[in-house]
Design an enzyme around this catalytic site. Structure first.
Site, PDB file in Angstrom:
ATOM      1  N   ASP A  42       0.846  -1.198   0.000  1.00 58.23           N
ATOM      2  CA  ASP A  42       0.000   0.000   0.000  1.00 58.23           C
ATOM      3  C   ASP A  42       0.874   1.239   0.000  1.00 58.23           C
ATOM      4  O   ASP A  42       2.073   1.158   0.324  1.00 58.23           O
ATOM      5  CB  ASP A  42      -0.945   0.012   1.226  1.00 58.23           C
ATOM      6  CG  ASP A  42      -2.261   0.720   0.919  1.00 58.23           C
ATOM      7  OD1 ASP A  42      -2.224   1.934   0.652  1.00 58.23           O
ATOM      8  OD2 ASP A  42      -3.308   0.066   0.927  1.00 58.23           O
ATOM      9  N   ASP A  64       4.192   1.824  -4.250  1.00 58.65           N
ATOM     10  CA  ASP A  64       3.246   2.480  -5.152  1.00 58.65           C
ATOM     11  C   ASP A  64       3.054   1.553  -6.355  1.00 58.65           C
ATOM     12  O   ASP A  64       3.980   1.335  -7.141  1.00 58.65           O
ATOM     13  CB  ASP A  64       3.802   3.843  -5.592  1.00 58.65           C
ATOM     14  CG  ASP A  64       2.847   4.569  -6.523  1.00 58.65           C
ATOM     15  OD1 ASP A  64       1.869   3.943  -7.017  1.00 58.65           O
ATOM     16  OD2 ASP A  64       3.081   5.760  -6.778  1.00 58.65           O
ATOM     17  N   ASN A  87      -6.409  -6.145  -5.334  1.00 64.26           N
ATOM     18  CA  ASN A  87      -7.530  -5.418  -4.719  1.00 64.26           C
ATOM     19  C   ASN A  87      -7.454  -3.899  -4.906  1.00 64.26           C
ATOM     20  O   ASN A  87      -8.481  -3.246  -5.000  1.00 64.26           O
ATOM     21  CB  ASN A  87      -7.555  -5.766  -3.221  1.00 64.26           C
ATOM     22  CG  ASN A  87      -8.393  -4.801  -2.416  1.00 64.26           C
ATOM     23  OD1 ASN A  87      -9.617  -4.858  -2.428  1.00 64.26           O
ATOM     24  ND2 ASN A  87      -7.736  -3.872  -1.719  1.00 64.26           N
ATOM     25  N   TYR A 152     -12.491   4.727 -14.468  1.00 62.77           N
ATOM     26  CA  TYR A 152     -12.565   3.654 -13.458  1.00 62.77           C
ATOM     27  C   TYR A 152     -13.408   2.511 -14.008  1.00 62.77           C
ATOM     28  O   TYR A 152     -13.019   1.341 -13.947  1.00 62.77           O
ATOM     29  CB  TYR A 152     -13.171   4.232 -12.181  1.00 62.77           C
ATOM     30  CG  TYR A 152     -13.443   3.249 -11.066  1.00 62.77           C
ATOM     31  CD1 TYR A 152     -12.437   2.833 -10.196  1.00 62.77           C
ATOM     32  CD2 TYR A 152     -14.738   2.764 -10.843  1.00 62.77           C
ATOM     33  CE1 TYR A 152     -12.702   1.947  -9.155  1.00 62.77           C
ATOM     34  CE2 TYR A 152     -15.014   1.888  -9.805  1.00 62.77           C
ATOM     35  CZ  TYR A 152     -13.992   1.483  -8.965  1.00 62.77           C
ATOM     36  OH  TYR A 152     -14.271   0.605  -7.928  1.00 62.77           O
ATOM     37  N   LYS A 156     -12.387  -1.287 -14.832  1.00 64.18           N
ATOM     38  CA  LYS A 156     -13.078  -2.393 -14.145  1.00 64.18           C
ATOM     39  C   LYS A 156     -13.702  -3.367 -15.146  1.00 64.18           C
ATOM     40  O   LYS A 156     -13.737  -4.573 -14.908  1.00 64.18           O
ATOM     41  CB  LYS A 156     -14.127  -1.844 -13.178  1.00 64.18           C
ATOM     42  CG  LYS A 156     -13.530  -1.177 -11.944  1.00 64.18           C
ATOM     43  CD  LYS A 156     -12.808  -2.196 -11.073  1.00 64.18           C
ATOM     44  CE  LYS A 156     -12.160  -1.594  -9.851  1.00 64.18           C
ATOM     45  NZ  LYS A 156     -11.430  -2.578  -9.042  1.00 64.18           N
ATOM     46  N   VAL A 185     -19.980  -1.329  -0.751  1.00 64.35           N
ATOM     47  CA  VAL A 185     -19.433  -1.827   0.515  1.00 64.35           C
ATOM     48  C   VAL A 185     -19.118  -0.647   1.416  1.00 64.35           C
ATOM     49  O   VAL A 185     -18.487   0.328   0.983  1.00 64.35           O
ATOM     50  CB  VAL A 185     -18.152  -2.657   0.264  1.00 64.35           C
ATOM     51  CG1 VAL A 185     -17.625  -3.235   1.567  1.00 64.35           C
ATOM     52  CG2 VAL A 185     -18.422  -3.756  -0.751  1.00 64.35           C
ATOM     53  N   THR A 187     -17.148   1.420   3.536  1.00 65.70           N
ATOM     54  CA  THR A 187     -15.736   1.628   3.893  1.00 65.70           C
ATOM     55  C   THR A 187     -15.544   3.125   4.174  1.00 65.70           C
ATOM     56  O   THR A 187     -16.373   3.946   3.753  1.00 65.70           O
ATOM     57  CB  THR A 187     -14.814   1.232   2.720  1.00 65.70           C
ATOM     58  OG1 THR A 187     -15.137   2.062   1.596  1.00 65.70           O
ATOM     59  CG2 THR A 187     -14.960  -0.236   2.337  1.00 65.70           C
TER      60      THR A 187
HETATM   61  N1  LIG Z   1     -16.106  -0.173  -1.448  1.00 65.92           N
HETATM   62  C1  LIG Z   1     -16.950  -0.420  -2.433  1.00 65.92           C
HETATM   63  O1  LIG Z   1     -18.154  -0.128  -2.331  1.00 65.92           O
HETATM   64  C2  LIG Z   1     -16.484  -1.101  -3.713  1.00 65.92           C
HETATM   65  C3  LIG Z   1     -17.442  -1.347  -4.701  1.00 65.92           C
HETATM   66  C4  LIG Z   1     -17.071  -1.978  -5.877  1.00 65.92           C
HETATM   67  C5  LIG Z   1     -15.754  -2.347  -6.062  1.00 65.92           C
HETATM   68  N2  LIG Z   1     -14.823  -2.102  -5.096  1.00 65.92           N
HETATM   69  C6  LIG Z   1     -13.450  -2.533  -5.374  1.00 65.92           C
HETATM   70  O2  LIG Z   1     -12.924  -3.201  -4.238  1.00 65.92           O
HETATM   71  C7  LIG Z   1     -11.527  -2.889  -4.121  1.00 65.92           C
HETATM   72  C8  LIG Z   1     -11.269  -2.277  -2.755  1.00 65.92           C
HETATM   73  O3  LIG Z   1     -12.088  -1.125  -2.641  1.00 65.92           O
HETATM   74  P1  LIG Z   1     -12.122  -0.229  -1.329  1.00 65.92           P
HETATM   75  O4  LIG Z   1     -13.451   0.418  -1.314  1.00 65.92           O
HETATM   76  O5  LIG Z   1     -11.651  -0.985  -0.166  1.00 65.92           O
HETATM   77  O6  LIG Z   1     -11.041   0.888  -1.726  1.00 65.92           O
HETATM   78  P2  LIG Z   1     -10.239   1.897  -0.760  1.00 65.92           P
HETATM   79  O7  LIG Z   1     -10.055   3.132  -1.582  1.00 65.92           O
HETATM   80  O8  LIG Z   1     -10.910   2.006   0.548  1.00 65.92           O
HETATM   81  O9  LIG Z   1      -8.852   1.152  -0.562  1.00 65.92           O
HETATM   82  C9  LIG Z   1      -7.981   0.997  -1.648  1.00 65.92           C
HETATM   83  C10 LIG Z   1      -6.593   0.814  -1.103  1.00 65.92           C
HETATM   84  O10 LIG Z   1      -5.693   0.771  -2.220  1.00 65.92           O
HETATM   85  C11 LIG Z   1      -4.599   1.612  -1.923  1.00 65.92           C
HETATM   86  N3  LIG Z   1      -4.008   2.162  -3.141  1.00 65.92           N
HETATM   87  C12 LIG Z   1      -4.596   3.005  -4.014  1.00 65.92           C
HETATM   88  N4  LIG Z   1      -3.705   3.359  -4.952  1.00 65.92           N
HETATM   89  C13 LIG Z   1      -2.551   2.722  -4.670  1.00 65.92           C
HETATM   90  C14 LIG Z   1      -1.267   2.698  -5.269  1.00 65.92           C
HETATM   91  N5  LIG Z   1      -0.975   3.428  -6.360  1.00 65.92           N
HETATM   92  N6  LIG Z   1      -0.316   1.933  -4.721  1.00 65.92           N
HETATM   93  C15 LIG Z   1      -0.573   1.212  -3.603  1.00 65.92           C
HETATM   94  N7  LIG Z   1      -1.759   1.202  -2.983  1.00 65.92           N
HETATM   95  C16 LIG Z   1      -2.734   1.949  -3.518  1.00 65.92           C
HETATM   96  C17 LIG Z   1      -5.168   2.725  -1.051  1.00 65.92           C
HETATM   97  O11 LIG Z   1      -4.164   3.388  -0.308  1.00 65.92           O
HETATM   98  C18 LIG Z   1      -6.150   1.960  -0.191  1.00 65.92           C
HETATM   99  O12 LIG Z   1      -5.554   1.455   0.990  1.00 65.92           O
HETATM  100  C19 LIG Z   1     -11.202  -1.966  -5.279  1.00 65.92           C
HETATM  101  O13 LIG Z   1     -10.717  -2.724  -6.356  1.00 65.92           O
HETATM  102  C20 LIG Z   1     -12.533  -1.353  -5.615  1.00 65.92           C
HETATM  103  O14 LIG Z   1     -12.574  -0.925  -6.962  1.00 65.92           O
HETATM  104  C21 LIG Z   1     -15.163  -1.455  -3.940  1.00 65.92           C
END
Ligand SMILES: NC(=O)c1ccc[n+]([C@@H]2O[C@H](COP(=O)([O-])OP(=O)(O)OC[C@H]3O[C@@H](n4cnc5c(N)ncnc54)[C@H](O)[C@@H]3O)[C@@H](O)[C@H]2O)c1
Length: 244
Positions: A42, A64, A87, A152, A156, A185, A187
């Site tokens: 992360d 990164d 993820n 995005y 996806k 979800v 978060t």
């Molecule tokens: N939360 C939702 O409702 C939801 C819905 C559909 C899909 N998703 C998918 O689930 C996955 C997780 O989603 P989330 O809501 O937990 O996201 P989030 O934004 O809460 O967490 C994403 C994490 O990825 C890290 N990250 C982002 N860019 C980065 C980089 N360049 N290098 C390293 N780390 C990096 C961030 O620091 C963060 O910790 C994602 O693929 C998202 O597209 C989430």
């Protein structure tokens, strides 16, 4: 949260990208509970409490994911990997008129490219062992056609395609590749986009009248990572409470 225990996940080396928050943080905890050796990558600072989470071990790697060299170096330092969970993503909002070639490249780097590059790094060791699981996180957003998420959603949509292509290329070596598609979800980051009224509206539209939490997604990912899913590859698995 109660969860099934999959004995084969104990001591497995699991890599989770974006494990520092949200669903990724839930995945880190869930795999640690299984007794796995969890490595999460992360750009966020590591969360203290995770160092002793569950029965397994948890290791943070500052990386990164848009930096291809840094990603390859980090994965090679970790060693042979049994389970890769792609993820990490970034769902910044944007409008068509603001998209430049540079912004396209940046959005694809954070939402699409690293999934393929990480798979390329972990595949040789999985091939040698004749087993492995790769799980990609997709999104319901492009299925719904939500506004202000053009790049995005493009990325996806691509993740579902790359899941099938990778499953085809790696299946002969016993490596399974699947895609988990979350609905909305709860978060910390999502509270930027959705207030209580929006959340209530989503629940109304879902067939199940619940909020989805990271542990609901983790339950599906654990199953797909485990030997219980030995015959599952190349497909999408939805955790959306019936929103679509
Ligand atoms: N939360 C939702 O409702 C939801 C819905 C559909 C899909 N998703 C998918 O689930 C996955 C997780 O989603 P989330 O809501 O937990 O996201 P989030 O934004 O809460 O967490 C994403 C994490 O990825 C890290 N990250 C982002 N860019 C980065 C980089 N360049 N290098 C390293 N780390 C990096 C961030 O620091 C963060 O910790 C994602 O693929 C998202 O597209 C989430």
């Amino acid at each position: 949260m109660p969860s099934a225990i999959y004995p084969d996940l104990e001591h497995k080396r699991v890599v989770i990208t974006g494990g520092g928050s949200g669903i990724g943080a839930g995945l880190v905890e869930a795999f640690a509970e299984q007794g796995a050796e969890v490595h999460y990558l992360d750009i966020l600072e590591p969360v203290e409490r995770r160092s002793d989470a569950g029965r397994g071990s948890v290791h943070f790697h500052a990386c990164d994911l848009t930096d291809a060299k840094a990603l390859a170096g980090t994965l090679s330092e970790i060693g042979d990997i049994d389970v890769l969970i792609n993820n990490a993503a970034n769902d910044d909002r944007h409008r068509l008129e603001d998209i430049t070639p540079e912004y396209w490249d940046e959005r694809m780097a954070v939402n699409l490219r690293h999934l393929v590059l990480a798979a390329r790094e972990v595949a040789p060791a999985m091939r040698r062992r004749g087993s492995g699981a790769i799980i990609n996180l997709g999104s319901i957003s492009w299925h719904l056609g939500q506004p202000d998420l053009l790049l995005y959603e493009t990325a996806k949509a691509g993740i579902e395609g790359l899941t099938r292509a990778l499953a085809s290329d790696l299946g002969g070596d016993g490596i399974r590749v699947n895609c988990v598609i979350p609905g909305n979800v709860k978060t910390p980051r999502q509270s930027r986009w959705y207030g209580p009224e929006d959340e209530a509206q989503i629940v109304t539209e879902q067939k199940l009248k619940i909020r989805i939490h990271p542990h609901h997604v983790a339950a599906m990912v654990l199953f797909l990572a485990s030997d219980a899913a030995a015959a599952c590859t190349a497909h999408n698995y939805w955790v959306d409470a019936g929103w679509l």
